[in-house]
Design a protein around this motif. Structure first.
Motif, PDB file in Angstrom:
ATOM      1  N   VAL A   1      -7.332   2.977  -8.294  1.00 18.04           N
ATOM      2  CA  VAL A   1      -7.489   3.041  -6.843  1.00 18.04           C
ATOM      3  C   VAL A   1      -7.911   4.446  -6.422  1.00 18.04           C
ATOM      4  O   VAL A   1      -7.510   5.438  -7.025  1.00 18.04           O
ATOM      5  N   ASP A   2      -8.724   4.489  -5.401  1.00 16.83           N
ATOM      6  CA  ASP A   2      -9.229   5.744  -4.870  1.00 16.83           C
ATOM      7  C   ASP A   2      -8.222   6.324  -3.874  1.00 16.83           C
ATOM      8  O   ASP A   2      -7.785   5.618  -2.950  1.00 16.83           O
ATOM      9  N   ASP A   3      -7.855   7.586  -4.069  1.00 20.00           N
ATOM     10  CA  ASP A   3      -6.860   8.214  -3.192  1.00 20.00           C
ATOM     11  C   ASP A   3      -7.249   8.131  -1.721  1.00 20.00           C
ATOM     12  O   ASP A   3      -6.405   7.839  -0.865  1.00 20.00           O
ATOM     13  N   GLN A   4      -8.510   8.388  -1.415  1.00 23.63           N
ATOM     14  CA  GLN A   4      -8.952   8.366  -0.019  1.00 23.63           C
ATOM     15  C   GLN A   4      -8.841   6.963   0.568  1.00 23.63           C
ATOM     16  O   GLN A   4      -8.416   6.788   1.710  1.00 23.63           O
TER      17      GLN A   4
ATOM     18  N   ILE B   1       0.834  -1.195   0.000  1.00 26.26           N
ATOM     19  CA  ILE B   1       0.000   0.000   0.000  1.00 26.26           C
ATOM     20  C   ILE B   1       0.876   1.253   0.000  1.00 26.26           C
ATOM     21  O   ILE B   1       0.511   2.274  -0.577  1.00 26.26           O
ATOM     22  N   TYR B   2       2.061   1.156   0.602  1.00 24.37           N
ATOM     23  CA  TYR B   2       2.960   2.312   0.613  1.00 24.37           C
ATOM     24  C   TYR B   2       3.506   2.605  -0.779  1.00 24.37           C
ATOM     25  O   TYR B   2       3.725   3.767  -1.135  1.00 24.37           O
ATOM     26  N   ALA B   3       3.707   1.574  -1.590  1.00 27.39           N
ATOM     27  CA  ALA B   3       4.120   1.795  -2.977  1.00 27.39           C
ATOM     28  C   ALA B   3       3.016   2.519  -3.741  1.00 27.39           C
ATOM     29  O   ALA B   3       3.292   3.424  -4.542  1.00 27.39           O
ATOM     30  N   VAL B   4       1.776   2.125  -3.484  1.00 26.52           N
ATOM     31  CA  VAL B   4       0.648   2.806  -4.134  1.00 26.52           C
ATOM     32  C   VAL B   4       0.588   4.259  -3.670  1.00 26.52           C
ATOM     33  O   VAL B   4       0.416   5.179  -4.475  1.00 26.52           O
ATOM     34  N   LEU B   5       0.744   4.466  -2.380  1.00 31.93           N
ATOM     35  CA  LEU B   5       0.682   5.814  -1.814  1.00 31.93           C
ATOM     36  C   LEU B   5       1.768   6.719  -2.394  1.00 31.93           C
ATOM     37  O   LEU B   5       1.543   7.915  -2.592  1.00 31.93           O
TER      38      LEU B   5
END
Length: 128
Positions: A41-44, A25-29
């Motif tokens: 993916v939804d930012d929120q 999830i940190y890679a996505v963030l």
């Protein structure tokens, strides 16, 4: 010219795939907003899952990081398969350097599998 480095995270097999699913999830963030949009993916939802993970709750991140999303973030498979995919990426991007970020619980197994994957890359690079 800008030097291109190709260093994907890799998971060799199902156990390794699950080992860091939540942490991906940190890679996505860390990706730009446009990439998150392209990934669907939804930012929120990403922010909430990352916050929950920081508090020790892996559930939201494990739910958000589906198999399909995880496959966009890292190379996953057996060593020969990962080597084939890495070789294809190298042909496409012509990097100045190549390496692997091994993501699995048993580092000795990971190193053995990485050596096999890189051997496949070397064989393909040497082929005419």
């Amino acid at each position: 010219p800008i030097a291109i480095a190709l260093y994907p995270s890799v998971a060799f097999g199902p156990e390794a795939r699950e080992y860091h699913r939540a942490e991906m999830i940190y890679a996505v963030l860390d990706t730009p907003p446009g990439v998150r949009t392209r990934l669907g993916v939804d930012d929120q939802a990403v922010l909430q899952a990352a916050a929950a993970l920081a508090q020790g709750d892996q559930g939201p991140a494990r739910t958000l990081v589906t198999d399909a999303l995880q496959e966009q973030l890292m190379l996953i498979g057996e060593p020969d398969e990962v080597g084939q995919r890495l070789a294809a990426l190298a042909r496409e991007h012509q990097p100045d350097s190549i390496g692997l970020a091994i993501v699995q619980p048993d580092m000795a197994d990971g190193l053995r599998d990485a050596a096999r994957a890189l051997s496949v890359v070397r064989q393909q690079a040497a082929a005419p």
